[in-house]
Motif scaffolding. Structure first.
Motif, PDB file in Angstrom:
ATOM      1  N   GLN B 208       0.810  -1.217   0.000  1.00  0.00           N
ATOM      2  CA  GLN B 208       0.000   0.000   0.000  1.00  0.00           C
ATOM      3  C   GLN B 208       0.844   1.269   0.000  1.00  0.00           C
ATOM      4  OE1 GLN B 208      -3.201   0.058   2.894  1.00  0.00           O
ATOM      5  NE2 GLN B 208      -2.946  -2.136   3.158  1.00  0.00           N
ATOM      6  N   ALA B 209       2.153   1.101   0.173  1.00  0.00           N
ATOM      7  CA  ALA B 209       2.996   2.281   0.320  1.00  0.00           C
ATOM      8  C   ALA B 209       3.183   2.978  -1.019  1.00  0.00           C
ATOM      9  CB  ALA B 209       4.352   1.885   0.883  1.00  0.00           C
ATOM     10  N   GLY B 210       3.102   4.299  -1.005  1.00  0.00           N
ATOM     11  CA  GLY B 210       3.298   5.083  -2.221  1.00  0.00           C
ATOM     12  C   GLY B 210       4.227   6.261  -1.960  1.00  0.00           C
ATOM     13  N   VAL B 211       4.654   6.892  -3.047  1.00  0.00           N
ATOM     14  CA  VAL B 211       5.619   7.983  -2.911  1.00  0.00           C
ATOM     15  C   VAL B 211       4.965   9.359  -2.924  1.00  0.00           C
ATOM     16  CG1 VAL B 211       7.591   6.773  -3.889  1.00  0.00           C
ATOM     17  CG2 VAL B 211       6.017   7.976  -5.389  1.00  0.00           C
ATOM     18  N   ARG B 212       3.654   9.391  -3.077  1.00  0.00           N
ATOM     19  CA  ARG B 212       2.994  10.693  -3.224  1.00  0.00           C
ATOM     20  C   ARG B 212       3.319  11.637  -2.071  1.00  0.00           C
ATOM     21  NH1 ARG B 212      -2.180  12.550  -4.811  1.00  0.00           N
ATOM     22  NH2 ARG B 212      -1.917  14.800  -5.067  1.00  0.00           N
ATOM     23  N   GLY B 213       3.277  11.098  -0.863  1.00  0.00           N
ATOM     24  CA  GLY B 213       3.561  11.931   0.304  1.00  0.00           C
ATOM     25  C   GLY B 213       4.941  12.535   0.226  1.00  0.00           C
ATOM     26  N   ALA B 214       5.913  11.700  -0.142  1.00  0.00           N
ATOM     27  CA  ALA B 214       7.294  12.182  -0.212  1.00  0.00           C
ATOM     28  C   ALA B 214       7.468  13.156  -1.372  1.00  0.00           C
ATOM     29  CB  ALA B 214       8.248  11.005  -0.358  1.00  0.00           C
ATOM     30  N   VAL B 215       6.777  12.865  -2.510  1.00  0.00           N
ATOM     31  CA  VAL B 215       6.891  13.777  -3.664  1.00  0.00           C
ATOM     32  C   VAL B 215       6.330  15.140  -3.293  1.00  0.00           C
ATOM     33  CG1 VAL B 215       6.002  14.228  -5.975  1.00  0.00           C
ATOM     34  CG2 VAL B 215       6.916  11.990  -5.419  1.00  0.00           C
ATOM     35  N   MET B 216       5.150  15.126  -2.663  1.00  0.00           N
ATOM     36  CA  MET B 216       4.554  16.407  -2.279  1.00  0.00           C
ATOM     37  C   MET B 216       5.426  17.114  -1.242  1.00  0.00           C
ATOM     38  SD  MET B 216       2.161  16.700  -4.274  1.00  0.00           S
ATOM     39  CE  MET B 216       1.326  18.180  -3.724  1.00  0.00           C
ATOM     40  N   GLY B 217       5.959  16.333  -0.304  1.00  0.00           N
ATOM     41  CA  GLY B 217       6.845  16.922   0.707  1.00  0.00           C
ATOM     42  C   GLY B 217       8.048  17.572   0.048  1.00  0.00           C
ATOM     43  N   SER B 218       8.662  16.844  -0.898  1.00  0.00           N
ATOM     44  CA  SER B 218       9.817  17.396  -1.607  1.00  0.00           C
ATOM     45  C   SER B 218       9.426  18.640  -2.382  1.00  0.00           C
ATOM     46  CB  SER B 218      10.392  16.364  -2.583  1.00  0.00           C
ATOM     47  OG  SER B 218      11.318  15.548  -1.924  1.00  0.00           O
ATOM     48  N   LEU B 219       8.261  18.569  -3.035  1.00  0.00           N
ATOM     49  CA  LEU B 219       7.812  19.699  -3.844  1.00  0.00           C
ATOM     50  C   LEU B 219       7.609  20.932  -2.980  1.00  0.00           C
ATOM     51  CD1 LEU B 219       6.937  20.329  -6.781  1.00  0.00           C
ATOM     52  CD2 LEU B 219       4.599  19.940  -6.038  1.00  0.00           C
ATOM     53  N   PHE B 220       6.886  20.765  -1.858  1.00  0.00           N
ATOM     54  CA  PHE B 220       6.653  21.912  -0.969  1.00  0.00           C
ATOM     55  C   PHE B 220       7.977  22.461  -0.436  1.00  0.00           C
ATOM     56  CE2 PHE B 220       2.178  20.226   0.071  1.00  0.00           C
ATOM     57  CZ  PHE B 220       1.610  21.073  -0.857  1.00  0.00           C
ATOM     58  N   THR B 221       8.825  21.528   0.009  1.00  0.00           N
ATOM     59  CA  THR B 221      10.104  21.956   0.581  1.00  0.00           C
ATOM     60  C   THR B 221      10.909  22.736  -0.443  1.00  0.00           C
ATOM     61  OG1 THR B 221      10.053  19.939   1.876  1.00  0.00           O
ATOM     62  CG2 THR B 221      12.134  21.116   1.816  1.00  0.00           C
ATOM     63  N   LEU B 222      10.949  22.202  -1.682  1.00  0.00           N
ATOM     64  CA  LEU B 222      11.751  22.876  -2.714  1.00  0.00           C
ATOM     65  C   LEU B 222      11.141  24.207  -3.119  1.00  0.00           C
ATOM     66  CD1 LEU B 222      13.059  20.123  -5.107  1.00  0.00           C
ATOM     67  CD2 LEU B 222      14.269  21.433  -3.395  1.00  0.00           C
ATOM     68  N   LEU B 223       9.795  24.279  -3.108  1.00  0.00           N
ATOM     69  CA  LEU B 223       9.172  25.555  -3.446  1.00  0.00           C
ATOM     70  C   LEU B 223       9.570  26.611  -2.433  1.00  0.00           C
ATOM     71  CD1 LEU B 223       5.569  24.667  -4.677  1.00  0.00           C
ATOM     72  CD2 LEU B 223       7.485  25.584  -5.978  1.00  0.00           C
ATOM     73  N   VAL B 224       9.504  26.233  -1.149  1.00  0.00           N
ATOM     74  CA  VAL B 224       9.924  27.181  -0.112  1.00  0.00           C
ATOM     75  C   VAL B 224      11.373  27.579  -0.348  1.00  0.00           C
ATOM     76  CG1 VAL B 224      10.364  27.467   2.353  1.00  0.00           C
ATOM     77  CG2 VAL B 224       8.278  26.327   1.593  1.00  0.00           C
TER      78      VAL B 224
END
Lengths: 296, 433
Positions: B208-224
């Protein structure tokens, strides 16, 4: 080349004292006594700019020493002299381009229409709109031909609308003799033109803001003879409307385009006078040596 | 030419000719060193990509089992009111189990039943629930569904579990093996594309594990990081390069910026922990804090590359602008900055790529926690792709191995997209002079 210009008829030559003479002695203008070691007439009757006892230091180096010189209206004055003699430095004082160099220090007074340009109240931006400059290497902005010309009027707010701006661009290019060549490609990059065209573009850019004085720092040294001839013709035409100060290493050029010539040597203004006098009948030994090609 | 000079010229020519061969050999040798170095580099890159992709591509597929599920009305909505709360809270697990029992009616013992139920992923019931909630009219009917298998089954189907090892060393025993074989024989087992890997958050259950959480986390972090470090870095570089006087103070600042670029990133993490979380009380594990920390880390890189880009703008352009009467700010904004922009973007992208791959400083501010939800705002707890890779790599389940490689592939794709954007922007801004 100097043999061409050097006085061929020895009878014309008037022997003058080899030592430095005080120019003040033969300053014909009463009431404007100027203390200077320069030979010849540093003042003119109708001066748009005057420089008095200008000294420039680059850090330790004393680049311009006690230079006094008038720039006459509607006339071309050529500054000649060997490399490193301070003529370009002096030129750059006239629109305060030396301000951009941290280590440069300018003393003395330079006036434009009677107002000291080094005074605190003098706005550099306004000064440079009145005293335009053309550089040694053509340096158009990496933008379109139109934008190159329009830039000055735009930042100084000279054109109220697009139509006026178009007008300014056209007249400036026409005055610089470039309109016919580029009118169909105003949106092409200015850097795509040939060297001579680029330099005329830079001249057009300078006159687009309606300056009173145009400074030219060896404007033809990077150009071929044909392009050089065109620029020289252009300078002659521009004289109708502007005072022009041109630094050149090419003495034929100085002889062709200027009415007055000033000879610089090691930071000092050695001699100044009417161009034909300087080239046919130099009064200072150093001037004579330089124009006859003995050094430089 | 005298005879002596002719003779000298001749011997000189001979010496030159004698040395030629040696010179060409040296040249050839030097060139072959270069080619060898490039080839070696390419080889390693190819090896890396091959190893990651060959291990990781299976993470995008998952084993599914086809079952007939009956949406029994008495189990979902006994009083027939179709109340959303009732539908939401119904026991869908029972429906899934019922479907399994129908396939294997002979299994009756409790322990065996538990094993049978274990063939399917825990997510099966959420699929059934989603079907019912999407259309309550399904209640009372039957439907054939592809339900996700448990990760052990998946590993077996993908061949990562060896059937030939003794039963007690295998995570799937012989009975389960039999059931799976039977389902396979009935064409009820299939490996299909697994959207959950891209759309789901992290989970303890590998399937059930997916990367969406990490992708969004990376995206938000990089946007900041991007929105803070690029403007600040460019502004600092422009000021230092174009306006600041050269004196002792600016020298000290310059030396310190260069030193900061070499500070280990974990130190920035500690700084972030002390400053942003302890002192300013910002939330832990949040992309906001992660972005701030990475901003500290990337700023020196961006300042240094931006200054280099500004230095590379020919002084003649500045002179031209000043000569036209442009003020220093106008000269910079109209002429210097546009010309320096491609170089600055390159610097920013190098900084961003480093920030994207950074995990150590983020561990210090709590972005290493297990977070199953996909973050929706900058202050939601989140993790980032490299930390996700680290978390999965240290998980014991076999199925996390392919997910680790899969996450690395996503990370690399992220990087490629960023670099492509940089190349695109650079070519848009690039001007010749």
């Amino acid at each position: 080349m100097s043999t061409e210009i050097a006085p061929t008829d020895p009878n014309v030559r008037i022997r003058v004292p080899r030592a430095r003479v005080a120019a003040a002695a033969d300053d014909s203008q009463p009431g404007s006594k100027i203390e200077t070691k320069t030979v010849g007439q540093v003042t003119v009757a109708d001066a748009v700019m005057t420089a008095r006892r200008v000294n420039v230091h680059y850090g330790e180096k004393h680049a311009v020493k006690d230079v006094s010189l008038d720039i006459g209206r509607n006339a071309v004055i050529a500054l000649i002299g060997p490399s490193g003699c301070g003529k370009s430095t002096f030129l750059r004082c006239l629109n305060r381009m030396n301000d951009t160099i941290d280590s440069a220090r300018v003393d003395g007074s330079i006036t434009l229409d009677g107002v000291d340009i080094y005074e605190k109240r003098q706005d550099v931006v306004q000064l440079r709109a009145r005293v335009g400059m053309v550089f040694q290497k053509p340096n158009p902005f990496p933008k379109s031909i139109y934008e190159n010309i329009a830039y000055g009027p735009r930042i100084h707010g000279l054109a109220a609308n697009r139509a006026e701006l178009d007008e300014v661009v056209q007249t400036s290019l026409a005055k610089a003799g470039l309109w016919e060549e580029v009118k169909d490609r105003l949106d092409h990059p200015g850097t795509g033109l040939s060297g001579g065209q680029q330099q005329r573009l830079c001249i057009a850019r300078a006159i687009a803001v309606d300056p009173e004085v145009i400074l030219m720092d060896e404007p033809c040294s990077a150009l071929d003879p044909i392009a050089t001839a065109r620029i020289e013709d252009l300078i002659d035409e521009l004289r109708q409307n502007y005072a022009i100060v041109i630094v050149t290493h090419n003495m034929q050029q100085a002889a062709r385009v200027s009415q007055r010539t000033a000879y610089f040597h090691l930071g000092e203004l050695v001699e100044v006078g009417a161009t034909n006098q300087i080239f046919t009948n130099p009064r200072h030994r150093l001037t004579e040596d330089y124009i006859t090609g003995r050094f430089g | 030419m005298s005879e002596a000079t002719q003779a000298r010229a001749r011997t000189s020519q001979q010496k030159v000719a004698a040395g030629l061969k040696r010179r060409y050999r040296a040249e050839l040798r030097f060139r072959s060193y270069g080619i060898a170095a490039v080839a070696l580099g390419l080889l390693f890159v190819a090896f890396l990509f091959f190893s990651i992709i060959s291990k990781g591509y299976t993470a995008f597929e998952q084993t599914f089992v086809r079952l007939e599920v009956s949406y029994a009305a008495d189990k979902i909505d006994p009083d027939g009111k179709r109340a959303p709360a009732d539908l939401e809270g119904a026991n869908y697990e029972a429906l899934v189990r019922q479907a399994l029992r129908e396939r294997f009616p002979e299994v009756t013992e409790r322990g065996d039943l538990r094993k049978l139920y274990g063939l399917l992923s825990g997510s099966a019931e959420t699929v059934v629930r989603a079907r019912v909630l999407a259309d309550p009219n399904r209640i009372g009917s039957r439907e054939t569904l592809w339900l996700m298998a448990d990760d052990h089954v998946d590993m077996l189907v993908k061949g990562h579990i060896d059937r030939n090892v003794p039963e007690d060393e295998r995570s799937i025993d012989d009975r389960e093996l039999g059931w799976i074989d039977r389902l396979t024989a009935e064409h009820r087992v299939e490996v299909r594309f697994n959207p959950k890997f891209l759309t789901g958050g992290d989970s303890r259950e590998p399937e059930q594990a997916g990367v969406r959480g990490a992708v969004m986390g990376s995206l938000f972090t990089l946007l900041v990081t991007l929105f803070l470090s690029f403007p600040i870095g460019v502004a600092a570089a422009v000021y230092l390069e174009e306006f600041a006087k050269r004196n002792r103070l600016t020298d000290i600042i310059e030396v310190n910026i260069n030193n900061l670029a070499a500070v280990p990133s974990i130190v920035f993490g500690l700084l972030g922990l002390a400053m942003f979380i302890q002192f300013f009380g910002l939330p832990r594990s949040a992309p906001l804090v992660g972005g701030l920390v990475l901003t500290l880390m990337t700023l020196p890189t961006i300042i240094i590359t931006s200054r280099a880009a500004l230095k590379a703008v020919p002084p003649s352009i500045r002179e031209a602008a000043f000569g036209m009467g442009a003020s220093p700010v106008q000269a910079v904004l109209h002429h210097v900055l546009p010309l320096a922009m491609p170089g600055m973007l390159t610097g920013a992208i190098i900084g961003m790529a480093r920030a994207l791959g950074e995990s150590a400083p983020l561990l210090m501010i709590g972005m290493v926690a297990f977070i199953a939800d996909v973050p929706k705002t900058l202050s939601d707890p989140a993790t980032v792709l490299p930390v996700q890779v680290y978390l999965w790599a240290s998980s014991p389940e076999r199925a996390f191995v392919e997910r680790t490689s899969g996450a690395i592939m996503v990370l690399l794709a992220f990087l490629l997209v960023m670099n492509a954007a940089a190349v695109f922007l650079r070519s848009r801004f690039e001007r010749r002079w």
